[in-house]
Design a protein around this motif. Structure first.
Motif, PDB file in Angstrom:
ATOM      1  N   SER A   1       0.821  -1.220   0.000  1.00 54.17           N
ATOM      2  CA  SER A   1       0.000   0.000   0.000  1.00 54.17           C
ATOM      3  C   SER A   1       0.847   1.259   0.000  1.00 54.17           C
ATOM      4  O   SER A   1       0.371   2.337  -0.337  1.00 54.17           O
TER       5      SER A   1
ATOM      6  N   ARG B   1      -1.389  -2.873  -5.950  1.00 53.69           N
ATOM      7  CA  ARG B   1      -2.312  -1.736  -5.790  1.00 53.69           C
ATOM      8  C   ARG B   1      -3.253  -1.606  -6.983  1.00 53.69           C
ATOM      9  O   ARG B   1      -4.275  -0.936  -6.889  1.00 53.69           O
ATOM     10  N   ARG B   2      -2.919  -2.221  -8.099  1.00 53.79           N
ATOM     11  CA  ARG B   2      -3.835  -2.256  -9.240  1.00 53.79           C
ATOM     12  C   ARG B   2      -4.905  -3.320  -9.033  1.00 53.79           C
ATOM     13  O   ARG B   2      -5.999  -3.218  -9.569  1.00 53.79           O
TER      14      ARG B   2
ATOM     15  N   LEU C   1      -5.907  -4.501  -5.850  1.00 51.08           N
ATOM     16  CA  LEU C   1      -6.670  -4.209  -4.636  1.00 51.08           C
ATOM     17  C   LEU C   1      -6.752  -2.702  -4.426  1.00 51.08           C
ATOM     18  O   LEU C   1      -5.720  -2.033  -4.390  1.00 51.08           O
ATOM     19  N   ARG C   2      -7.938  -2.202  -4.259  1.00 50.37           N
ATOM     20  CA  ARG C   2      -8.106  -0.761  -4.019  1.00 50.37           C
ATOM     21  C   ARG C   2      -7.546  -0.365  -2.664  1.00 50.37           C
ATOM     22  O   ARG C   2      -7.027   0.728  -2.488  1.00 50.37           O
ATOM     23  N   HIS C   3      -7.658  -1.253  -1.683  1.00 50.35           N
ATOM     24  CA  HIS C   3      -7.247  -0.939  -0.313  1.00 50.35           C
ATOM     25  C   HIS C   3      -6.337  -2.036   0.244  1.00 50.35           C
ATOM     26  O   HIS C   3      -6.727  -2.788   1.139  1.00 50.35           O
TER      27      HIS C   3
ATOM     28  N   ILE D   1     -12.627   0.653   4.684  1.00 47.86           N
ATOM     29  CA  ILE D   1     -12.764   0.408   3.243  1.00 47.86           C
ATOM     30  C   ILE D   1     -14.060   1.026   2.735  1.00 47.86           C
ATOM     31  O   ILE D   1     -14.077   1.723   1.717  1.00 47.86           O
TER      32      ILE D   1
ATOM     33  N   SER E   1     -13.777   4.871   2.866  1.00 47.96           N
ATOM     34  CA  SER E   1     -12.884   5.365   1.819  1.00 47.96           C
ATOM     35  C   SER E   1     -13.567   5.314   0.463  1.00 47.96           C
ATOM     36  O   SER E   1     -13.466   6.258  -0.329  1.00 47.96           O
ATOM     37  N   ASN E   2     -14.260   4.210   0.185  1.00 49.57           N
ATOM     38  CA  ASN E   2     -14.979   4.102  -1.087  1.00 49.57           C
ATOM     39  C   ASN E   2     -16.056   5.176  -1.201  1.00 49.57           C
ATOM     40  O   ASN E   2     -16.241   5.765  -2.265  1.00 49.57           O
TER      41      ASN E   2
ATOM     42  N   ASP F   1     -14.143   8.670  -1.583  1.00 50.60           N
ATOM     43  CA  ASP F   1     -13.383   8.857  -2.812  1.00 50.60           C
ATOM     44  C   ASP F   1     -14.148   8.499  -4.082  1.00 50.60           C
ATOM     45  O   ASP F   1     -13.667   8.769  -5.178  1.00 50.60           O
TER      46      ASP F   1
ATOM     47  N   TRP G   1     -12.805   4.672  -8.298  1.00 50.84           N
ATOM     48  CA  TRP G   1     -11.424   4.243  -8.140  1.00 50.84           C
ATOM     49  C   TRP G   1     -10.710   4.352  -9.475  1.00 50.84           C
ATOM     50  O   TRP G   1     -11.118   3.768 -10.476  1.00 50.84           O
TER      51      TRP G   1
ATOM     52  N   LYS H   1      -7.463   3.231 -11.117  1.00 54.83           N
ATOM     53  CA  LYS H   1      -6.358   2.291 -10.875  1.00 54.83           C
ATOM     54  C   LYS H   1      -5.019   2.945 -11.195  1.00 54.83           C
ATOM     55  O   LYS H   1      -4.889   3.682 -12.167  1.00 54.83           O
TER      56      LYS H   1
END
Length: 187
Positions: free
Chosen positions: A89, A96-97, A99-101, A138, A141-142, A145, A148, A150
């Motif tokens: 992270s 990181r591509r 998994l978003r978190h 999670i 954050s979603n 933000d 997402w 990537k």
């Protein structure tokens, strides 16, 4: 148990500020500056962490459930994955591509692994609390933000280096786990 519960709740609440109390954070930064806010935040996190350690050590554990016999054997795998995701992270990786978190997913795996091998009340409170925190973070954050985007594709060597760093830190931590935490991490 009260100190442990209050400290876990404080640690989690502090870490949910960026998702659910953005106005509070902004007001504090305006009042005491970014550096001042970070300093107060760091001290509050350290105090809650110290409370978690003291609370943990002062609880006489009571069994809530019998952990599965295989749980003790898979916990290190969950924790290893958690360490790798934590470091992923913080670096430009292909992880990181995928998994978003990665950091919160790593914390969830770390917590779930510990719940598979520890069934006493203090473990349920600590690791269950951290698992709940990761899921809420999670979600928060979603929500905050929205879409997402990537990150760019990275050379595979960056993933390999990140995995090696995570595995190395995991190995060192497991070596000192019993000394620092007071619990044997392996059978």
């Amino acid at each position: 148990m009260t100190l442990l519960a209050i400290s876990v709740a404080a640690f989690i609440a502090l870490h949910l500020i960026p998702y659910f109390a953005i106005g509070f954070r902004t007001a504090m930064v305006e009042k005491i500056s970014t550096g001042g806010y970070r300093g107060v935040f760091a001290l509050a996190v350290l105090a809650s962490f110290a409370g978690i350690i003291l609370g943990w050590r002062n609880v006489e554990p009571i069994l809530v459930y019998d952990a599965p016999s295989w749980g003790f054997h898979v916990t290190p795998l969950f924790v290893l994955a958690g360490f790798i995701l934590f470091f992923a992270s913080q670096a430009p990786t292909n992880i990181r591509r995928l998994l978003r978190h990665p950091q919160m997913t790593g914390i969830l795996l770390w917590a779930a692994g510990h719940l598979l091998s520890n069934g006493e009340d203090r473990s349920v409170l600590l690791f269950g609390g951290f698992a709940l925190w990761s899921v809420i973070a999670i979600w928060g954050s979603n929500k905050r933000d929205a879409v997402w985007i990537k990150p760019e594709k990275q050379p595979v060597i960056k993933d390999i280096i990140t995995i090696l760093i995570g595995a190395t830190v995991f190995t060192v931590f497991m070596y000192f786990h019993e000394t620092v935490i007071g619990v044997r991490p392996f059978p």
